[in-house]
Design a protein around this motif. Structure first.
Motif, short mmCIF file in Angstrom:
data_model
loop_
_atom_site.label_atom_id
_atom_site.label_comp_id
_atom_site.label_asym_id
_atom_site.label_seq_id
_atom_site.Cartn_x
_atom_site.Cartn_y
_atom_site.Cartn_z
N GLU A 1 2.90 -1.17 3.51
CA GLU A 1 2.39 -2.40 4.12
C GLU A 1 1.97 -3.40 3.05
O GLU A 1 1.34 -3.03 2.06
CB GLU A 1 1.19 -2.09 5.02
CG GLU A 1 1.55 -1.38 6.29
CD GLU A 1 0.38 -1.35 7.25
OE1 GLU A 1 -0.17 -2.42 7.54
OE2 GLU A 1 0.02 -0.24 7.68
N LYS B 1 -4.01 -0.26 2.85
CA LYS B 1 -4.41 -1.65 3.06
C LYS B 1 -5.85 -1.71 3.58
O LYS B 1 -6.62 -2.59 3.20
CB LYS B 1 -3.44 -2.31 4.06
CG LYS B 1 -3.63 -3.79 4.22
CD LYS B 1 -2.52 -4.36 5.10
CE LYS B 1 -2.63 -5.86 5.19
NZ LYS B 1 -1.50 -6.43 5.93
N GLU C 1 -6.81 -12.85 -0.40
CA GLU C 1 -6.80 -12.55 1.04
C GLU C 1 -7.34 -13.74 1.79
O GLU C 1 -8.14 -14.50 1.27
CB GLU C 1 -7.68 -11.34 1.35
CG GLU C 1 -7.09 -10.02 0.97
CD GLU C 1 -7.89 -8.89 1.56
OE1 GLU C 1 -7.26 -7.93 2.00
OE2 GLU C 1 -9.12 -8.97 1.61
N ILE D 1 -0.03 -5.93 1.00
CA ILE D 1 -1.44 -6.22 0.77
C ILE D 1 -1.62 -7.68 0.40
O ILE D 1 -2.48 -8.37 0.92
CB ILE D 1 -2.01 -5.31 -0.36
CG1 ILE D 1 -1.96 -3.85 0.07
CG2 ILE D 1 -3.43 -5.73 -0.72
CD1 ILE D 1 -2.30 -2.87 -1.03
N ASP E 1 0.83 -1.20 0.00
CA ASP E 1 0.00 0.00 0.00
C ASP E 1 0.87 1.25 0.00
O ASP E 1 2.10 1.18 -0.04
CB ASP E 1 -1.01 -0.02 1.15
CG ASP E 1 -0.41 0.26 2.52
OD1 ASP E 1 0.81 0.44 2.66
OD2 ASP E 1 -1.20 0.31 3.48
#
Length: 117
Positions: free
Chosen positions: A26, A78, A50, A28, A22
């Motif tokens: 961070e 994120k 995810e 993703i 992101d």
């Protein structure tokens, strides 16, 4: 077209499996697929997987993407990705309704395509 957009257009085939991060760096997730605008042939959204047990695909906008040697950095957070609307894929195209929902969620300008697809 910016330098990054030029790179994006020619490197999309090499993006599969790269890590998306992101705007704050961070992680993703790993890129699964890239969806391009059928009218401009520009990359618009990517999907990432995810979850561990109930894995699902989440859409991530690619506008303003920064191509780094180890990963691809997008301009959203994120949290924005996690809270994106669930999109059911029917074939290889997004419905106009789902496409509109994604653009609005990520606060991007949306112009409906000329055709109903």
């Amino acid at each position: 077209m910016t330098k990054d957009q030029g790179q994006a257009k020619w490197s999309v085939a090499e993006w599969h499996g790269k890590v998306l991060v992101d705007c704050d760096g961070e992680k993703i997730g790993k890129l699964q697929d890239v969806y391009v605008d059928v009218e401009t042939d520009e990359p618009q959204f990517a999907t990432v997987k995810e979850g561990f047990i109930d894995r699902h695909l989440t859409s991530v906008p690619l506008s303003g993407i920064h191509i780094c040697p180890e990963d691809l950095q997008v301009t959203v957070t994120k949290e924005q990705v996690r809270s994106a609307p669930d999109i059911e894929m029917h074939g290889e195209e997004l419905s106009q309704k789902d496409e509109s929902a994604l653009y609005h969620h990520f606060e991007q300008n949306y112009t409906p395509p000329d055709s109903e697809s």
